[in-house]
Design an enzyme around this catalytic site. Structure first.
Site, PDB file in Angstrom:
ATOM      1  N   ARG A  85       4.790   9.456   4.711  1.00 50.45           N
ATOM      2  CA  ARG A  85       5.898   9.810   5.615  1.00 50.45           C
ATOM      3  C   ARG A  85       5.504  10.652   6.833  1.00 50.45           C
ATOM      4  O   ARG A  85       6.362  10.987   7.637  1.00 50.45           O
ATOM      5  CB  ARG A  85       7.026  10.546   4.870  1.00 50.45           C
ATOM      6  CG  ARG A  85       7.564   9.811   3.656  1.00 50.45           C
ATOM      7  CD  ARG A  85       8.254   8.520   4.009  1.00 50.45           C
ATOM      8  NE  ARG A  85       8.795   7.867   2.818  1.00 50.45           N
ATOM      9  CZ  ARG A  85       8.816   6.556   2.647  1.00 50.45           C
ATOM     10  NH1 ARG A  85       8.327   5.748   3.574  1.00 50.45           N
ATOM     11  NH2 ARG A  85       9.318   6.032   1.554  1.00 50.45           N
ATOM     12  N   ASP A 123       3.071   2.689  -5.009  1.00 50.66           N
ATOM     13  CA  ASP A 123       4.171   2.523  -4.047  1.00 50.66           C
ATOM     14  C   ASP A 123       5.012   3.797  -4.013  1.00 50.66           C
ATOM     15  O   ASP A 123       6.244   3.746  -3.906  1.00 50.66           O
ATOM     16  CB  ASP A 123       5.030   1.288  -4.360  1.00 50.66           C
ATOM     17  CG  ASP A 123       5.913   0.881  -3.169  1.00 50.66           C
ATOM     18  OD1 ASP A 123       5.825   1.538  -2.115  1.00 50.66           O
ATOM     19  OD2 ASP A 123       6.682  -0.080  -3.320  1.00 50.66           O
TER      20      ASP A 123
END
Ligand SMILES: [Zn+2]
Lengths: 315, 429
Positions: B56, B305
């Site tokens: 992120r 993931d």
């Protein structure tokens, strides 16, 4: 009962109890002064994240005739577009002291999610393509008044099942009240996994409307579903004309139905597409009756959820 | 600082002492004045390597940063993670890739290897500067538009051809957008029908996997299938791997996530966005096929993931909530819980050696023998642990394992000779 999120929350007895209250409310509608004091001092918020004049006004009038303070919040596009979460949006409204929250949302499951965040009683006024429990209740109420009882009666539900919350709630409501249900649609508009689902829930499926209308003396009631305009370009069916020929309640099919077989439609109708004008306006059409029943049923629901001293107030 | 790891069970067999010199390399004999770790009863594995992590940063530092994600990775026993490219801005230039790589070095807890975007801005149309990213200090070799599928067959073909020049690999998020559009969020089946949630059919994955293995064969290139989720994809992979092995000119590899090995689609019945993930959780038949495929090598690797999200991005109606769940800290325990029969050498293969090979990380995933860099994880094999989402180094709490009991616990992690996790706690200055 604290919330009404799904027809699944209601036993057959609870449904009949609601219908009895609805019948009383129906009588109130015929009075000159339509107000009952039942919900005086209670606040009901209609929070609509999706337009629906019909359902919103029905809930609004229902609340007002029960003397509740009713506030409409049009929350369309207010959450995701401003970066606010649904939880924050709803909590902000409920922080003002709300007893009942009537919620309409374009996303399936939204009403259930909201009920986990707030103290107020939540009524699901339609969540995405999931459920519309008061619509199913008003449909069943209307049919029961016409047919006496739904036990053993055969109801055909016809049209865009995949995208229909009316169908999903009605399947539960009608089967719970003992009706036999056949759902009819082209394969592209059948919900995924309908085979296993219908086996478990006990309803029949068909791709052939004419067969359903003719077999075993035909259905005791027919419920036509609205076809959304946007489905017509989504490769769900080749053309409006072909849809009408295959699945519309045409004048010819109307002639096959007995004159006493009620015809329902949740509205607004696409006249000439899923329902011919002759069928919509036939004496056996209960479309307008559904509207007044809707008001009575919603009054009954609000009354059961919000009236009385006891918690939850299921009388 | 040098290090002695005493009495560890190497890949679950025997007991050995491991010696680390002050260059962070495994050596033959105990260095003088070394720090000691008592590893009696613990299993030693090469440090884990994650092919698929969302960190992120840049863009959503409120959900995760390269530092906080590195901390979570170390706690999970990882010594290398591949940071996916779908940040804001997208990692689609040499500069962007180098920046991620540098921030990873500054954090210093795991090797952070940037994944480069396949197409500019993840737009699916023009190739990103694949070669320049490869030539940068970050040395990018894995390219992915993950989060989106490279759905234009011509673009996918060109990408596969182009990366052959430097031995790159394209990692595909397999989702045909015409069969499973952006709103698709629930495995298409009876449950999606009843819940009225937009269906994400297995076929939308399978047609892309089938197409891509044919394109890899045609171009003689390397394709990697990210987060495989269906039995049908496994069938295609089984065929493709046999063909690729015979031809010897192309290759296909695949990964599965821990959550697809243990969780099933029925968890969506309550519309809890914690369980909203892409591809969606599948029915038990698919889960069984994925476990079997991982055990028999049809699926090469486990990849987390790890997809952290701020609370407010999950507190929407189910269809509006963000896709993804965190997973770095629990991956090993989930794999051990889902596949208790998997041997320790197999765990090391699917979570360390093979992912390192796919990613081209020569220093990672190596056997714990003298001459290798000391990337080590020490695991208490039969520990029962109850997951607490608040006891996490990640900035996000979208943790599907909260309150569940899993088996196996990461006790110590050593990255290049430096103890990053000791007794289950971060050692971070
Ligand atoms: Zn992906």
């Amino acid at each position: 009962m604290k919330h009404l999120l799904s027809v699944d929350d209601l036993s057959a007895d609870a449904i009949q109890q609601l219908f009895e209250t609805a019948a009383d409310m129906h009588d109130v509608q015929r009075r000159e002064v339509k107000k009952l004091p039942a919900l005086r001092g209670r606040t009901v918020v209609n929070m609509f994240f999706e337009d629906s004049t019909r359902t919103r006004s029905s809930f609004e009038i229902a609340g007002k005739w029960l003397s509740a303070d009713v506030i409409n919040v049009s929350a369309k596009g207010s959450s995701t577009s401003k970066g606010e979460s649904l939880r924050d949006t709803v909590l902000t409204v409920c922080a003002m002291g709300v007893d009942g929250l009537v919620i309409r949302h374009p996303a399936s499951g939204a009403a259930l999610q909201v009920s986990e965040w707030v103290d107020a009683s939540v009524v699901n006024a339609g969540d995405g393509t999931h459920e519309h429990p008061t619509q199913a209740l008003l449909d069943a109420y209307t049919l029961q008044r016409r047919l006496g009882s739904l036990e053993g009666r055969h109801v055909a539900i016809v049209g865009d099942l995949t995208h229909s919350r009316v169908f999903r709630s009605n399947i539960q409501c009608l089967t719970r009240l003992g009706a036999r249900v056949t759902v009819v649609a082209p394969p592209t508009l059948m919900p995924s996994g309908v085979g296993a689902w219908s086996a478990a829930a006990g309803f029949d499926t068909s791709y052939d409307l004419d067969d359903v209308l003719r077999r075993d003396g035909g259905p005791d009631a027919v419920m036509m579903l609205r076809v959304q305009r946007e489905r017509m370009t989504g490769a769900y069916f080749p053309s409006p004309r072909e849809y009408t020929v295959g699945y519309g309640l045409t004048r010819d099919r109307l002639a096959v139905l007995g004159p006493d077989v009620p015809i329902c439609h949740p509205g607004p109708m696409n006249r000439g597409l899923e329902i011919a004008a002759d069928a919509a306006d036939a004496a056996q059409s209960v479309v307008l009756e559904q509207v007044s029943s809707g008001l009575a049923v919603r009054m009954a629901v609000l009354y059961h959820l919000l009236a009385g001293e006891s918690e939850g107030g299921m009388a | 600082m040098s290090l002695v790891i005493e009495g560890a069970s190497l890949l679950g067999e025997g007991t050995t002492d491991l010696y680390v010199d002050d260059h962070g390399m495994l050596v033959d004999s105990a260095p003088a004045g070394a720090e000691r770790i008592d590893a009696a009863g613990l299993v030693a594995l090469p440090g884990l390597v994650d092919l698929h992590t969302h960190l992120r940063e840049p863009g959503r530092e409120d959900a995760e940063t390269i530092l906080t994600g590195s901390r979570a990775a170390a706690l999970g026993g990882y010594t290398a993670v591949l940071a996916m490219a779908n940040t804001t801005p997208v990692t689609d230039t040499a500069e962007a890739a180098t920046r991620v790589w540098e921030l990873g070095r500054e954090a210093g807890l795991v090797h952070v290897q940037p994944v480069g975007a396949v197409t500019r801005g993840l737009g699916g149309e023009e190739l990103a500067e694949l070669g320049l990213m490869h030539r940068s200090r970050a040395g990018v070799t894995v390219f992915s538009d993950d989060g989106r599928c490279v759905h234009d067959a011509r673009v996918m073909r060109r990408a596969l051809e182009y990366v052959k020049a430097f031995g790159g690999v394209v990692s595909q998020h397999s989702q045909d957008p015409s069969l499973a559009g952006p709103a698709a969020c629930c495995h298409e089946g009876e449950l999606s029908g009843r819940l009225g949630l937009p269906g994400w059919p297995g076929i939308a994955e399978e047609v892309i996997v089938a197409r891509d293995v044919m394109l890899a064969r045609h171009t003689g290139s390397r394709v990697h299938v990210a987060h495989v989720s269906t039995a049908g994809s496994v069938d295609v992979l089984r065929w493709a791997k046999a063909r690729a092995e015979r031809d010897g000119t192309w290759s296909v590899t695949a990964e599965v996530t821990p959550h697809h090995l243990l969780l099933t689609t029925d968890l969506l019945a309550g519309y809890d966005p914690t369980y909203k993930v892409n591809p969606p959780l599948r029915p038990q038949e698919d889960v069984d096929a994925l476990r079997e495929a991982l055990a028999d090598g049809t699926i090469d690797a486990v990849a987390t993931d790890h997809a952290p999200h701020a609370r407010h991005d999950k507190e929407h109606a189910f269809v509006d909530a963000a896709f993804g769940m965190v997973g770095l800290e629990t991956a090993l325990a989930v794999v051990r819980t889902a596949l208790p029969q998997l041997s320790w050498p197999d765990v090391a293969r699917v979570m360390s050696a093979t992912p390192a090979r796919i990613a081209g990380l020569a220093d990672q995933g190596r056997p714990l023998t003298p001459g290798s860099p000391a990337h080590v994880v020490l695991v208490e094999p039969d520990a029962a642990l109850t997951v607490d989402r608040d006891a996490s180094a990640s900035l996000s709490r979208n943790n599907p394992w909260h309150g569940r009991s899993l088996t196996s616990r990461v006790v110590h992690t050593v990255y290049a000779g430096r103890v990053t996790v000791r007794d289950g706690a971060l050692v971070d200055a």
